[in-house]
Design a protein around this motif. Structure first.
Motif, PDB file in Angstrom:
ATOM      1  N   VAL A   1      -6.691  -6.041   2.171  1.00  0.00           N
ATOM      2  CA  VAL A   1      -5.963  -6.783   1.158  1.00  0.00           C
ATOM      3  C   VAL A   1      -6.050  -8.283   1.364  1.00  0.00           C
ATOM      4  O   VAL A   1      -5.990  -8.773   2.478  1.00  0.00           O
ATOM      5  N   GLU A   2      -6.174  -8.986   0.263  1.00  0.00           N
ATOM      6  CA  GLU A   2      -6.195 -10.449   0.349  1.00  0.00           C
ATOM      7  C   GLU A   2      -5.146 -11.038  -0.579  1.00  0.00           C
ATOM      8  O   GLU A   2      -5.016 -10.631  -1.725  1.00  0.00           O
ATOM      9  N   PHE A   3      -4.413 -11.998  -0.063  1.00  0.00           N
ATOM     10  CA  PHE A   3      -3.423 -12.679  -0.886  1.00  0.00           C
ATOM     11  C   PHE A   3      -3.969 -14.012  -1.354  1.00  0.00           C
ATOM     12  O   PHE A   3      -4.512 -14.777  -0.571  1.00  0.00           O
ATOM     13  N   THR A   4      -3.815 -14.281  -2.629  1.00  0.00           N
ATOM     14  CA  THR A   4      -4.010 -15.651  -3.083  1.00  0.00           C
ATOM     15  C   THR A   4      -2.617 -16.148  -3.446  1.00  0.00           C
ATOM     16  O   THR A   4      -1.813 -15.401  -3.998  1.00  0.00           O
ATOM     17  N   VAL A   5      -2.330 -17.373  -3.089  1.00  0.00           N
ATOM     18  CA  VAL A   5      -0.981 -17.892  -3.277  1.00  0.00           C
ATOM     19  C   VAL A   5      -0.976 -19.134  -4.145  1.00  0.00           C
ATOM     20  O   VAL A   5      -1.752 -20.055  -3.922  1.00  0.00           O
ATOM     21  N   THR A   6      -0.098 -19.138  -5.136  1.00  0.00           N
ATOM     22  CA  THR A   6       0.173 -20.350  -5.903  1.00  0.00           C
ATOM     23  C   THR A   6       1.591 -20.747  -5.537  1.00  0.00           C
ATOM     24  O   THR A   6       2.508 -19.933  -5.663  1.00  0.00           O
TER      25      THR A   6
ATOM     26  N   SER B   1      -3.132 -11.094   5.409  1.00  0.00           N
ATOM     27  CA  SER B   1      -4.267 -10.527   4.664  1.00  0.00           C
ATOM     28  C   SER B   1      -5.251  -9.914   5.635  1.00  0.00           C
ATOM     29  O   SER B   1      -5.185 -10.151   6.835  1.00  0.00           O
ATOM     30  N   PHE B   2      -6.196  -9.156   5.113  1.00  0.00           N
ATOM     31  CA  PHE B   2      -7.273  -8.576   5.909  1.00  0.00           C
ATOM     32  C   PHE B   2      -6.812  -7.595   6.985  1.00  0.00           C
ATOM     33  O   PHE B   2      -5.663  -7.301   7.110  1.00  0.00           O
ATOM     34  N   HIS B   3      -7.780  -7.171   7.745  1.00  0.00           N
ATOM     35  CA  HIS B   3      -7.508  -6.193   8.796  1.00  0.00           C
ATOM     36  C   HIS B   3      -6.565  -6.731   9.837  1.00  0.00           C
ATOM     37  O   HIS B   3      -5.567  -6.160  10.145  1.00  0.00           O
ATOM     38  N   GLY B   4      -6.990  -7.859  10.403  1.00  0.00           N
ATOM     39  CA  GLY B   4      -6.260  -8.456  11.532  1.00  0.00           C
ATOM     40  C   GLY B   4      -4.807  -8.532  11.181  1.00  0.00           C
ATOM     41  O   GLY B   4      -3.932  -8.437  12.013  1.00  0.00           O
ATOM     42  N   GLY B   5      -4.546  -8.718   9.888  1.00  0.00           N
ATOM     43  CA  GLY B   5      -3.180  -8.789   9.405  1.00  0.00           C
ATOM     44  C   GLY B   5      -2.490  -7.463   9.461  1.00  0.00           C
ATOM     45  O   GLY B   5      -1.743  -7.140   8.572  1.00  0.00           O
TER      46      GLY B   5
ATOM     47  N   ILE C   1      -0.818  -4.562   6.020  1.00  0.00           N
ATOM     48  CA  ILE C   1      -1.252  -3.969   4.773  1.00  0.00           C
ATOM     49  C   ILE C   1      -2.559  -3.223   4.867  1.00  0.00           C
ATOM     50  O   ILE C   1      -2.854  -2.420   4.017  1.00  0.00           O
ATOM     51  N   ALA C   2      -3.308  -3.473   5.913  1.00  0.00           N
ATOM     52  CA  ALA C   2      -4.568  -2.755   6.059  1.00  0.00           C
ATOM     53  C   ALA C   2      -4.332  -1.257   6.048  1.00  0.00           C
ATOM     54  O   ALA C   2      -5.221  -0.488   5.750  1.00  0.00           O
ATOM     55  N   ASP C   3      -3.101  -0.839   6.365  1.00  0.00           N
ATOM     56  CA  ASP C   3      -2.895   0.604   6.404  1.00  0.00           C
ATOM     57  C   ASP C   3      -2.499   1.213   5.056  1.00  0.00           C
ATOM     58  O   ASP C   3      -2.235   2.386   4.952  1.00  0.00           O
ATOM     59  N   ILE C   4      -2.448   0.416   4.005  1.00  0.00           N
ATOM     60  CA  ILE C   4      -2.216   0.995   2.675  1.00  0.00           C
ATOM     61  C   ILE C   4      -3.511   1.628   2.251  1.00  0.00           C
ATOM     62  O   ILE C   4      -4.448   0.943   1.901  1.00  0.00           O
ATOM     63  N   LEU C   5      -3.575   2.920   2.279  1.00  0.00           N
ATOM     64  CA  LEU C   5      -4.759   3.635   1.835  1.00  0.00           C
ATOM     65  C   LEU C   5      -6.029   3.063   2.461  1.00  0.00           C
ATOM     66  O   LEU C   5      -7.081   3.104   1.853  1.00  0.00           O
ATOM     67  N   GLY C   6      -5.876   2.513   3.658  1.00  0.00           N
ATOM     68  CA  GLY C   6      -7.043   1.983   4.352  1.00  0.00           C
ATOM     69  C   GLY C   6      -7.662   0.802   3.635  1.00  0.00           C
ATOM     70  O   GLY C   6      -8.822   0.481   3.824  1.00  0.00           O
TER      71      GLY C   6
END
Lengths: 151, 190
Positions: free
Chosen positions: B49-54, B34-38, B41-46
């Motif tokens: 992104v954050e994942f919540t997981v169940t 998640s996030f930038h450091g991750g 996905i940060a490069d999807i349209l800039g």
């Protein structure tokens, strides 16, 4: 002062490298370290501890299952499959490999083979457990010596 | 840092695996990416992104969570917003493959992307899953580089969600236009 820390660091690096060289650990262990950060600083120790608990439980089940008058190979295989999976997930390569040959023995319904395999898996497990415990201890010593320095 | 993540950039993942270690791993994998450091996905349209997981330990628990009750003809619709389902193949009881089938047979759930994980590299198994509609098949142990592959599937489902919401707005607009005396052609916004 710093000399001591540098020594510790070197020992840790060398020790870790030896575990990889000798095949105890594989790339997956590195992957675990990538998942550790400030928000989850003990992730590797937590997962590996779970693995130890899981492995010990499964080894007991396997011993029990092989001690039965009539051996349920399906059940045996199911337990080995679980152990194979968890060892693979933490990068315990030798345990993982030993589980693969254990599964072959199960498939062949080869009791002798299974007994030998169980012994082998136990052996590899106790080796990697002791090595990882040593590794974690070294890391603890290093972080204690480093005081406020973060990893 | 103090900003709440806008809804559009939150992805809710349902992870299904009977192994506690693997559930821990998949959750960390997703949260780490998640996030930038991750990285990925940060490069999807800039976007950030954050994942919540169940995470659940069986396929039947997954179905319950999704609002599908086994053996019932009608589906109980719950307000469950799941953007991706990632499931182990080999599980006691219902397998990941059975779960996949049930999801694809469900009108309300069939568009949720499903990813299968397995420790075994069996081509026929992989093909079966892909044919049944799984988006990806990951060999265990799953790694950060695998999570990268989820990107297009998440974006596809997000775009589709937005499209599904559009028609309701367009219908209203068209109705209004018809009642107005000087009718001009209404262009549908896509």
């Amino acid at each position: 002062m710093d000399g001591g820390i540098i020594q510790l660091q070197r020992h840790l690096v060398d020790y870790t490298a030896s575990l990889f060289d000798e095949g105890f650990l594989d790339e997956q262990f590195n992957q675990l370290e990538l998942l550790q950060d400030e928000s989850n600083p003990d992730f590797v120790v937590e997962v590996v501890t779970l693995f130890f608990q899981d492995a010990e439980r499964l080894l007991d089940e396997l011993t029990k299952a092989l001690g039965q008058a009539s051996i349920d190979f399906k059940k045996l295989d199911a337990h080995v499959h679980q152990l194979k999976g968890s060892s693979s997930s933490v990068g315990a390569q030798r345990v993982h490999k030993a589980c693969i040959s254990f599964r072959n023995s199960c498939e062949e319904k080869n009791i002798e083979g299974c007994l030998k395999s169980l012994q082998q898996v136990r052996h590899e497990y106790s080796l990697v457990k002791s090595k990882l415990e040593t590794l974690f201890k070294m890391e603890q010593q290093l972080s204690a010596a480093s005081g406020s320095f973060s990893r | 840092m103090g900003m709440a993540t806008p809804k559009e950039t939150q992805f809710h993942v349902l992870a299904v695996d009977d192994s506690l270690i693997d559930r821990m791993l998949i959750e960390r994998l997703l949260k780490t990416s998640s996030f930038h450091g991750g990285i990925l996905i940060a490069d999807i349209l800039g976007m950030c992104v954050e994942f919540t997981v169940t995470a659940v330990d069986s396929a039947s628990k997954a179905l319950n969570f999704l609002g599908l009750v086994e053996d019932m003809a009608s589906e109980i619709h719950q307000d469950v917003d799941v953007n991706l389902i990632i499931t182990d193949y080999c599980m006691p009881g219902m397998t990941g493959y059975d779960l996949l089938r049930k999801i694809k047979e469900s009108k309300s759930l069939k568009d949720i992307p499903v990813v299968i994980m397995s420790s075994e590299n069996v081509p026929s198994r992989i093909n079966r899953c892909l044919e049944e509609g799984a988006e990806e098949f990951f060999l265990k142990p799953v790694q950060l580089s695998d999570v990268h592959k989820l990107k297009p599937h998440l974006m596809k489902s997000r775009v589709k969600e937005e499209q599904d919401q559009q028609p309701i707005n367009n219908k209203r607009k068209i109705k209004e236009e018809f009642h107005s005396p000087d009718k001009t052609r209404v262009k549908c916004i896509s």
